[in-house]
Write an enzyme that holds these catalytic residues in place. Structure first.
Site, short mmCIF file in Angstrom:
data_model
loop_
_atom_site.label_atom_id
_atom_site.label_comp_id
_atom_site.label_asym_id
_atom_site.label_seq_id
_atom_site.Cartn_x
_atom_site.Cartn_y
_atom_site.Cartn_z
CE LYS A 182 -10.95 76.21 -45.41
NZ LYS A 182 -11.08 77.57 -44.93
CD GLU B 283 -9.55 81.17 -36.81
OE1 GLU B 283 -9.39 81.49 -37.99
OE2 GLU B 283 -9.75 80.01 -36.43
NE ARG C 224 -5.93 74.71 -44.18
CZ ARG C 224 -5.96 76.00 -44.48
NH1 ARG C 224 -5.46 76.88 -43.64
NH2 ARG C 224 -6.50 76.43 -45.61
C1 PLP Z 1 -11.59 79.89 -39.88
C2 PLP Z 1 -10.52 80.33 -40.80
N1 PLP Z 1 -9.45 80.97 -40.30
C3 PLP Z 1 -8.43 81.38 -41.07
C4 PLP Z 1 -8.45 81.16 -42.44
C5 PLP Z 1 -7.27 81.58 -43.26
O1 PLP Z 1 -6.57 80.46 -43.73
P1 PLP Z 1 -5.75 80.51 -45.09
O2 PLP Z 1 -4.78 81.62 -44.94
O3 PLP Z 1 -5.11 79.20 -45.20
O4 PLP Z 1 -6.73 80.78 -46.17
C6 PLP Z 1 -9.56 80.54 -43.02
C7 PLP Z 1 -9.64 80.34 -44.46
O5 PLP Z 1 -9.19 79.38 -45.00
C8 PLP Z 1 -10.60 80.07 -42.18
O6 PLP Z 1 -11.66 79.42 -42.69
#
Ligand code: PLP
Length: 339
Positions: A185, A221, A83
């Site tokens: 991210k 989200e 990612r």
């Molecule tokens: C905006 C956002 N959505 C979802 C997630 C969940 O992602 P992950 O399961 O990879 O931590 C995160 C955290 O990383 C995030 O910052």
């Protein structure tokens, strides 16, 4: 901070300084070099650095767990590497290689192993960051990049462990538009959420649910976690459209629901009205793990789920996921890396 000064019984999701950090640079040739461990300290950076002026940067979030047998494990770290590499491309930064990313992450975990709490108290949160550290006045990619990894022992993200949280839907703010940077991210994705989140917290809510920026109708989200709704034996989550972060927990939950619980799994658009009709709702992410949603405030009304309790399927998914993540159950899927 020294390990014996940390109150491990009362860890929260907040920053505690540890022994070291990992630093790697990428020069004008856009080639990443292996980094090194240095004592944790403040860094020097030009006021004209691209990260400070134009937000050219991204981060990752992952956890290292101490198992009951005192082994140190991480959950799917190569997915974070992938990612981050995709994010580099979207943000015009040189693509970080999986080798260097994982070298940074594993080096930092090994060197700070004494800071890792026992499973029941928390985990070591590992934070890789990649940013434009070179100077530049015009809006253009940086002349130099830095990859750093630091860490901090943490407790739960939402207070109260596996207890249902209260959320509120915002109609006043959006997180990320289609075709923007919501799917990576990028550091700049997070500041727009600070104001709505602090307003929500003042009103007694744990976080905000964002709707899509185009029609303000579909769920995107929950702050920094992905959203899920359960209808009987069916699990539904918003489809990755480019504005939603492809969560690694999200991917794992979808897999486990389908393959362990035999659920029907759907990735598609989900309207807020449809979500409010669900049997159970929860959100999931590295920090949030699986957090049951007890109520959602929408358009001046409160909608309750699972009669204020943790829904049965949510708990099942939580137990299966954390069993693998914390190393108490066998990892049949090759998701766990021993450090
Ligand atoms: C905006 C956002 N959505 C979802 C997630 C969940 O992602 P992950 O399961 O990879 O931590 C995160 C955290 O990383 C995030 O910052």
């Amino acid at each position: 901070m020294k390990t014996n000064e940390i109150d491990y019984d009362n860890l929260t999701f907040s920053f505690t300084e540890t022994k070291s950090m990992y630093v790697s640079k990428c020069n004008i040739n856009r080639a990443w070099k292996k980094g090194e461990l240095v004592p944790f300290k403040n860094i020097n950076i030009s006021p004209a650095a691209t990260i400070l002026n134009y937000g050219q940067g991204l981060f990752e979030g992952m956890k290292a767990y101490r198992t009951k047998n005192d082994e140190i494990i991480m959950f799917r770290p190569e997915e974070n590497a992938r990612r981050a590499a995709n994010g580099c491309l979207r943000l015009s930064m040189p693509k970080i290689s999986e080798d260097i990313f994982l070298d940074g992450v594993t080096s930092i975990v090994k060197d700070n192993v004494n800071y890792i709490p026992s499973t029941d108290k928390g985990a070591l949160y590992v934070r890789p960051i990649i940013f434009g550290s070179g100077e530049g006045l015009g809006v253009a990619p940086s002349s130099e990049y830095t990859f750093m990894v630091y860490c901090s022992p943490v407790g739960p993200y939402f207070k109260g462990g596996l207890s249902p949280i209260k959320l509120i839907v915002t109609n006043d703010y959006h997180r990320a538009p289609l075709k923007g940077t919501g799917g990576v991210k990028a550091v700049g994705n997070y500041v727009p959420g600070m104001l709505p989140s602090s307003i929500a917290k003042k009103e007694g809510y744990a976080e905000v649910i964002y709707l899509d920026a185009a029609e303000e109708k579909y769920i995107e989200e929950v702050g920094a976690a992905n959203f899920f709704a359960i209808y009987g034996k069916k699990l539904v989550t918003p489809k990755l459209s480019g504005s939603i972060l492809p969560g690694i927990t999200r991917d794992s939950v979808l897999f486990l629901a389908k393959n362990k619980l035999g659920m029907e799994v759907e990735e598609r658009k989900i309207t807020i009205d449809e979500a409010l009709d669900a049997d159970e709702v929860f959100c999931a992410g590295t920090a949030a793990i699986i957090s049951p949603i007890g109520s959602i405030h929408y358009n001046k009304k409160e909608y309750n789920f699972s009669e204020g309790n943790v829904g049965e399927t949510t708990r099942e998914l939580y137990d299966i996921l954390t069993g693998i993540q914390f190393g108490s159950d066998t990892d049949k899927y090759g998701w766990v890396t021993k450090i």
